[in-house]
Design a protein around this motif. Sequence first.
Motif, PDB file in Angstrom:
ATOM      1  N   ASP A 365       0.869  -1.179   0.000  1.00 26.08           N
ATOM      2  CA  ASP A 365       0.000   0.000   0.000  1.00 26.08           C
ATOM      3  C   ASP A 365       0.904   1.226   0.000  1.00 26.08           C
ATOM      4  OD1 ASP A 365      -1.619   2.182   0.679  1.00 26.08           O
ATOM      5  OD2 ASP A 365      -2.932   0.970   1.944  1.00 26.08           O
ATOM      6  N   LYS A 366       1.004   1.906  -1.140  1.00 25.96           N
ATOM      7  CA  LYS A 366       1.955   3.017  -1.244  1.00 25.96           C
ATOM      8  C   LYS A 366       1.573   4.169  -0.317  1.00 25.96           C
ATOM      9  CE  LYS A 366       0.030   5.327  -5.364  1.00 25.96           C
ATOM     10  NZ  LYS A 366       0.348   5.766  -6.748  1.00 25.96           N
ATOM     11  N   ASP A 367       0.271   4.393  -0.114  1.00 27.16           N
ATOM     12  CA  ASP A 367      -0.144   5.461   0.798  1.00 27.16           C
ATOM     13  C   ASP A 367       0.279   5.146   2.227  1.00 27.16           C
ATOM     14  OD1 ASP A 367      -1.323   6.930  -1.250  1.00 27.16           O
ATOM     15  OD2 ASP A 367      -3.237   5.898  -1.047  1.00 27.16           O
ATOM     16  N   ALA A 368       0.175   3.879   2.601  1.00 24.06           N
ATOM     17  CA  ALA A 368       0.602   3.474   3.940  1.00 24.06           C
ATOM     18  C   ALA A 368       2.112   3.643   4.102  1.00 24.06           C
ATOM     19  CB  ALA A 368       0.194   2.024   4.203  1.00 24.06           C
ATOM     20  N   MET A 369       2.871   3.316   3.051  1.00 25.23           N
ATOM     21  CA  MET A 369       4.327   3.468   3.117  1.00 25.23           C
ATOM     22  C   MET A 369       4.709   4.938   3.286  1.00 25.23           C
ATOM     23  SD  MET A 369       7.198   2.363   0.312  1.00 25.23           S
ATOM     24  CE  MET A 369       8.739   3.277   0.183  1.00 25.23           C
ATOM     25  N   ILE A 370       4.099   5.817   2.516  1.00 23.87           N
ATOM     26  CA  ILE A 370       4.423   7.239   2.630  1.00 23.87           C
ATOM     27  C   ILE A 370       4.004   7.771   3.992  1.00 23.87           C
ATOM     28  CG2 ILE A 370       3.938   9.543   1.734  1.00 23.87           C
ATOM     29  CD1 ILE A 370       5.830   7.856  -0.002  1.00 23.87           C
ATOM     30  N   CYS A 371       2.863   7.331   4.460  1.00 24.53           N
ATOM     31  CA  CYS A 371       2.403   7.746   5.794  1.00 24.53           C
ATOM     32  C   CYS A 371       3.406   7.332   6.863  1.00 24.53           C
ATOM     33  CB  CYS A 371       1.024   7.150   6.074  1.00 24.53           C
ATOM     34  SG  CYS A 371       0.344   7.604   7.696  1.00 24.53           S
ATOM     35  N   ASP A 372       3.896   6.097   6.791  1.00 27.13           N
ATOM     36  CA  ASP A 372       4.883   5.621   7.770  1.00 27.13           C
ATOM     37  C   ASP A 372       6.199   6.400   7.650  1.00 27.13           C
ATOM     38  OD1 ASP A 372       3.075   3.827   8.724  1.00 27.13           O
ATOM     39  OD2 ASP A 372       4.075   2.029   7.942  1.00 27.13           O
ATOM     40  N   LEU A 373       6.621   6.700   6.426  1.00 26.21           N
ATOM     41  CA  LEU A 373       7.852   7.474   6.237  1.00 26.21           C
ATOM     42  C   LEU A 373       7.707   8.876   6.825  1.00 26.21           C
ATOM     43  CD1 LEU A 373       8.862   6.461   2.598  1.00 26.21           C
ATOM     44  CD2 LEU A 373      10.199   6.030   4.668  1.00 26.21           C
ATOM     45  N   GLU A 374       6.564   9.490   6.627  1.00 30.88           N
ATOM     46  CA  GLU A 374       6.335  10.832   7.155  1.00 30.88           C
ATOM     47  C   GLU A 374       6.286  10.836   8.677  1.00 30.88           C
ATOM     48  OE1 GLU A 374       3.898  12.815   3.381  1.00 30.88           O
ATOM     49  OE2 GLU A 374       2.778  11.878   5.029  1.00 30.88           O
ATOM     50  N   LYS A 375       5.689   9.817   9.256  1.00 33.71           N
ATOM     51  CA  LYS A 375       5.683   9.716  10.720  1.00 33.71           C
ATOM     52  C   LYS A 375       7.099   9.515  11.257  1.00 33.71           C
ATOM     53  CE  LYS A 375       2.512   6.458  11.078  1.00 33.71           C
ATOM     54  NZ  LYS A 375       1.599   5.466  11.717  1.00 33.71           N
ATOM     55  N   ALA A 376       7.883   8.691  10.544  1.00 35.15           N
ATOM     56  CA  ALA A 376       9.264   8.461  10.964  1.00 35.15           C
ATOM     57  C   ALA A 376      10.089   9.741  10.840  1.00 35.15           C
ATOM     58  CB  ALA A 376       9.878   7.346  10.125  1.00 35.15           C
ATOM     59  N   GLU A 377       9.814  10.541   9.800  1.00 34.33           N
ATOM     60  CA  GLU A 377      10.547  11.798   9.603  1.00 34.33           C
ATOM     61  C   GLU A 377      10.269  12.779  10.740  1.00 34.33           C
ATOM     62  OE1 GLU A 377      11.284  15.128   6.061  1.00 34.33           O
ATOM     63  OE2 GLU A 377       9.596  13.730   5.929  1.00 34.33           O
ATOM     64  N   GLU A 378       9.071  12.705  11.289  1.00 28.10           N
ATOM     65  CA  GLU A 378       8.679  13.631  12.359  1.00 28.10           C
ATOM     66  C   GLU A 378       9.323  13.298  13.694  1.00 28.10           C
ATOM     67  OE1 GLU A 378       4.457  13.501  12.438  1.00 28.10           O
ATOM     68  OE2 GLU A 378       4.229  14.513  10.487  1.00 28.10           O
ATOM     69  N   GLY A 379       9.715  12.027  13.910  1.00 31.34           N
ATOM     70  CA  GLY A 379      10.324  11.760  15.209  1.00 31.34           C
ATOM     71  C   GLY A 379      10.436  10.326  15.622  1.00 31.34           C
ATOM     72  N   ASP A 380       9.603   9.899  16.565  1.00 30.40           N
ATOM     73  CA  ASP A 380       9.832   8.666  17.299  1.00 30.40           C
ATOM     74  C   ASP A 380       9.425   7.387  16.571  1.00 30.40           C
ATOM     75  OD1 ASP A 380      10.827  10.085  19.423  1.00 30.40           O
ATOM     76  OD2 ASP A 380       8.856  10.341  20.351  1.00 30.40           O
ATOM     77  N   PHE A 381       8.650   7.487  15.513  1.00 28.37           N
ATOM     78  CA  PHE A 381       8.165   6.299  14.819  1.00 28.37           C
ATOM     79  C   PHE A 381       9.301   5.601  14.076  1.00 28.37           C
ATOM     80  CE2 PHE A 381       6.227   4.132  11.166  1.00 28.37           C
ATOM     81  CZ  PHE A 381       5.241   3.378  11.804  1.00 28.37           C
ATOM     82  N   ILE A 382       9.373   4.267  14.184  1.00 29.96           N
ATOM     83  CA  ILE A 382      10.400   3.487  13.488  1.00 29.96           C
ATOM     84  C   ILE A 382       9.817   2.917  12.201  1.00 29.96           C
ATOM     85  CG2 ILE A 382      11.914   1.474  13.597  1.00 29.96           C
ATOM     86  CD1 ILE A 382      12.109   1.892  16.600  1.00 29.96           C
ATOM     87  N   PHE A 383      10.405   3.303  11.100  1.00 33.13           N
ATOM     88  CA  PHE A 383       9.934   2.818   9.802  1.00 33.13           C
ATOM     89  C   PHE A 383      10.388   1.376   9.589  1.00 33.13           C
ATOM     90  CE2 PHE A 383      10.592   2.235   5.180  1.00 33.13           C
ATOM     91  CZ  PHE A 383       9.281   2.431   4.752  1.00 33.13           C
ATOM     92  N   ASP A 384       9.467   0.521   9.201  1.00 32.50           N
ATOM     93  CA  ASP A 384       9.767  -0.891   8.958  1.00 32.50           C
ATOM     94  C   ASP A 384      10.118  -1.069   7.475  1.00 32.50           C
ATOM     95  OD1 ASP A 384       9.940  -3.616   8.771  1.00 32.50           O
ATOM     96  OD2 ASP A 384       7.910  -4.034   9.494  1.00 32.50           O
ATOM     97  N   ALA A 385      11.405  -0.916   7.151  1.00 32.26           N
ATOM     98  CA  ALA A 385      11.827  -0.988   5.752  1.00 32.26           C
ATOM     99  C   ALA A 385      11.501  -2.347   5.146  1.00 32.26           C
ATOM    100  CB  ALA A 385      13.322  -0.694   5.643  1.00 32.26           C
ATOM    101  N   GLY A 386      11.706  -3.408   5.917  1.00 31.57           N
ATOM    102  CA  GLY A 386      11.467  -4.744   5.399  1.00 31.57           C
ATOM    103  C   GLY A 386      10.019  -5.020   5.039  1.00 31.57           C
ATOM    104  N   LYS A 387       9.095  -4.239   5.578  1.00 33.88           N
ATOM    105  CA  LYS A 387       7.680  -4.405   5.262  1.00 33.88           C
ATOM    106  C   LYS A 387       7.372  -3.942   3.837  1.00 33.88           C
ATOM    107  CE  LYS A 387       3.117  -2.794   6.856  1.00 33.88           C
ATOM    108  NZ  LYS A 387       2.414  -1.988   7.890  1.00 33.88           N
ATOM    109  N   TYR A 388       8.139  -2.956   3.352  1.00 31.62           N
ATOM    110  CA  TYR A 388       7.818  -2.334   2.076  1.00 31.62           C
ATOM    111  C   TYR A 388       8.871  -2.547   0.986  1.00 31.62           C
ATOM    112  CZ  TYR A 388       4.409   0.265   4.891  1.00 31.62           C
ATOM    113  OH  TYR A 388       3.368   0.601   5.720  1.00 31.62           O
ATOM    114  N   VAL A 389      10.109  -2.777   1.367  1.00 34.23           N
ATOM    115  CA  VAL A 389      11.213  -2.787   0.405  1.00 34.23           C
ATOM    116  C   VAL A 389      11.828  -4.184   0.331  1.00 34.23           C
ATOM    117  CG1 VAL A 389      13.379  -1.676  -0.276  1.00 34.23           C
ATOM    118  CG2 VAL A 389      11.680  -0.370   1.034  1.00 34.23           C
TER     119      VAL A 389
END
Length: 574
Positions: A365-389
């Motif tokens: 889900d590309k929208d979910a991936m961008i949403c997760d990246l944006e949350k990670a950019e803001e601070g404490d959220f850990i982006f799960d690269a293996g989920k998308y890449v």
Amino acid sequence: MISSYNKTPSIQVDGFITKGWDNIKAFIAEKSAEAKVVVIDCYTGIHYSELKLQLTSLEHTLFVDTNDLFISQRDAEVLTERFMTDDTLFGYMSNISLSEYFDQAKLNAVRKTISSANGRVIIFGYGAQLVAKSDLLIYADMPRWEIIQRMRSQEAKGLGIDNSKEPFSLQYKRGLFNDWRVLDKHKRAIYSSVDYWLDTVIPNEPKMIDKKTFYAGMDKAATSPFRVVPFFDPAPWGGQWMKDVCNLDRSKANYGWCFDCVPEENSLLLEIDNTVFEMPSVNLVYTRSRELLGGPVESRFGKEFPIRFDFLDTLEGGNLSLQVHPTTQYAQENFGLHYTQDESYYIMEAEEDADVYLGLKTGIDKDAMICDLEKAEEGDFIFDAGKYVNKLPVKKHDHFLIPGGTVHCSGANAVVLEISATPNLFTFKLWDWQRLGLDGKPRPINVQRGKEVIDWGRDTEYIQENLVNRFEIVAEGDGWKEEKTGLHRNQFIETRRHTFTKEVTHYTDESVNVLNLVDGEEIIVESPVNAFDPLIIHYAETFIIPASIGEYTIRPYGASEGKECKTIKASVRI
């Protein structure tokens, strides 16, 4: 392991050289005895006060410093504002001319003073040749890598602006998008007029060559295999491999980068009478582009060297940032570039757990991936690269193709030979694994730019079919094999791997060739008709074959005689 890697390759040239301020000043005084106007033009990054102090000690009636003729710093900031933009990293390529930095009233006034002066007039500084017609013209040049070091130590000022106390990223941005473009344009216009070239890379140890020697060096480099001077840099993810292979300082925490073919930033060394003269290697591109690049390549890229080789060392290090490079259209519209940073990863070394992130998993889900990246950019959220890449295992001599728009990064415990188009800096970091840069601050993340260029069609099936180990045998003979390894059809670079125990004949085919010895201890590059001096190459060294050479041979040499060696070669598709 005893390293044979040569960190200071030079080109042997017959000619004139003098060194030391006393000798140089005496020489200038002698040569300018009948000259009224002596001009010393220069590039940014020189130690301006050192040169000015030495030059003012020459006998003169009038000394002109071009800094005194420039518009104010505020006006220079206004002049360049549209190219600097308000982005932390990215600007737009400037089309300003150096003449625009001069205050016309001040310039007209000093020209009148010069015309009425009795005795020697010395004009020094950026754009000095624009002030008055010279009887003797000297150019004080400076390689870009040295400028970068002086920026980091707050020793360099921008063109018309004292920005030496600004963060390095802002200094580099101004240099890349404006100052270096302005000064290169000016330098290209005056090459044929320069009588002497000055090397002041080592403070208080200047060297000077004349025009004849300068062009002898350019002619030899444009018709012979050669290497530029590699430079090395640490990284937040840096590794330990280069310390041994390239014989680097083992007390340093790591080395992440080795740039062994970036002519815009590397130095070129001329060795004259056992003295080494250092200059920007881009001088060769500017003065001998047709011979170096080849006619078709010059017609497409002009006076730009389009191929870059560098190492990314993560052995005992960490993952690179998850990233994406812009598409050509995006690069044109947003940065003023006419091509983008397409690239590939050739694996030099890999531990058993090494991997590479490449392309997106099918069905995400590309929208979910961008949403997760944006949350990670803001601070404490850990982006799960293996989920998308896609996370792919790697081994030595694998080759991964990475056209613009492809999400990617090298993982830990590998050494990558990055083969790419030349534009640098244009990397949009999407995720940096919650780590800090070497300055202790978070590195800039560019999700907003990145999401505009991600190619969502580069999914699992696509990358497996088009971007992973696209090896194809195209020719073979007694003791050798040639394989086509890429790059992707959207990319203008072609790569070929040669595996050989005996001599192999190569042809430049009207394009500059860039090669690296990716396996084997030592090889020798020779001309079948003795058109150039043989060049010995050691493991991991990158070397350049000018298009003008046409035919050349490579064979195992020394400790590698009779053993299997491998080279990877890049050229421009014609």
